[in-house]
Design an enzyme around this catalytic site. Sequence first.
Site, PDB file in Angstrom:
ATOM      1  N   HIS A 100       2.612  -2.229  10.293  1.00  0.00           N
ATOM      2  CA  HIS A 100       2.556  -2.477   8.563  1.00  0.00           C
ATOM      3  C   HIS A 100       3.738  -3.465   8.177  1.00  0.00           C
ATOM      4  CE1 HIS A 100       1.226  -1.514   4.500  1.00  0.00           C
ATOM      5  NE2 HIS A 100       2.591  -1.580   4.279  1.00  0.00           N
ATOM      6  N   ASP A 110      -2.245   1.844  10.949  1.00  0.00           N
ATOM      7  CA  ASP A 110      -1.572   1.759   9.634  1.00  0.00           C
ATOM      8  C   ASP A 110      -1.531   3.103   8.805  1.00  0.00           C
ATOM      9  OD1 ASP A 110      -0.234   0.887   7.407  1.00  0.00           O
ATOM     10  OD2 ASP A 110      -0.980  -1.065   7.247  1.00  0.00           O
ATOM     11  N   SER A 167       1.029  -5.784   1.693  1.00  0.00           N
ATOM     12  CA  SER A 167       1.046  -4.323   1.437  1.00  0.00           C
ATOM     13  C   SER A 167       0.928  -4.076   0.007  1.00  0.00           C
ATOM     14  CB  SER A 167       2.470  -3.738   1.565  1.00  0.00           C
ATOM     15  OG  SER A 167       2.525  -2.279   1.430  1.00  0.00           O
TER      16      SER A 167
END
Length: 324
Positions: free
Chosen positions: A299, A270, A136
């Site tokens: 995610h 996502d 991320s």
Amino acid sequence: MRSGSEEPVPLHEEFIYCCGAATHVLKCGPWKDLSKDESKNLPRLLFMIIPGNPGLAGYYRTFIQALYCGLNQQYPVWVVSHAGHCKPPSGMEMIEDTDIKELEDVFGLNGQVEHKLNFLKKNVSKDIKLVLIAHSIGCYITLEMMKRASELQVLRSVLLFPTIERMAQSPQGKLMTPLLCKLRYALYMPVYLLSFLPEGVKASLVRFALRGMKTCDESSITTSINLFSVDCIANILYLASQEMMKVVERDSTTIKQNLKKLIFYYGTGDSWCPQNYYDEIKMDFPDGDIRLCEKGLRHAFVLDASKEMAAMITDWLQDDLTKL
């Protein structure tokens, strides 16, 4: 790669100050100190995990153990929390008690980049090659690290569900930006009140929040209790607000310069980095190793798919490791 033995995985836990901020480090494997140049027992390679947000090392406990076993226990696998995202143990403050300020705004996005570079400088020998596995916002941080410190011996960077562009314009970003940038202070009072609950009640609340998952990593339950700390939540939300404002344009220059070292892994559903972001980067870099998840992983893969993700990564890196 073998899946590893059933023996307990060596796991070392540290709470340290890095750039003056409390930092939680989990180290998988028998190597606890990689800073001594004169040591003959240093490994040739370190796998370092750069977390997402919340940047709590505990969320990656199962992931680093699975990765270490998948690598036949040949290389250390470390995860370093973001500055100020962990609840320090008793007797340790969130900020080091010193008159010397090592870094302005260590809890901000720029500060988190410098925090990781500082950690490597002080804790890892320059002779050790690196595999950076980022998740991320950790992917943005990793690209910035490679940009700012080209001397790092990065063998590979694996960027999982990369939030490296247009975060505020993503479906989740459109929903969260007003909350994170204008209303985040309103969240502090309920968190403060909840912080007085017994640990067992906090764990029950976390289990209730994650009840929709078929399977949930137990380490995620215990780690999430940190989110009942006002100091932790304040730093987590502050970083998130900066992400919305500062992660705008994709750094295509750094990507182009390091393309052969990068592996991108995008999700199909996502809402932080939607599939059209994958389509566009794939079009801009047709020769890049840019993959789209075919397994439906979320995610926040650390909640329920750490072992599956670790197995995929060891497969991706087999050729690189055989050349060492």
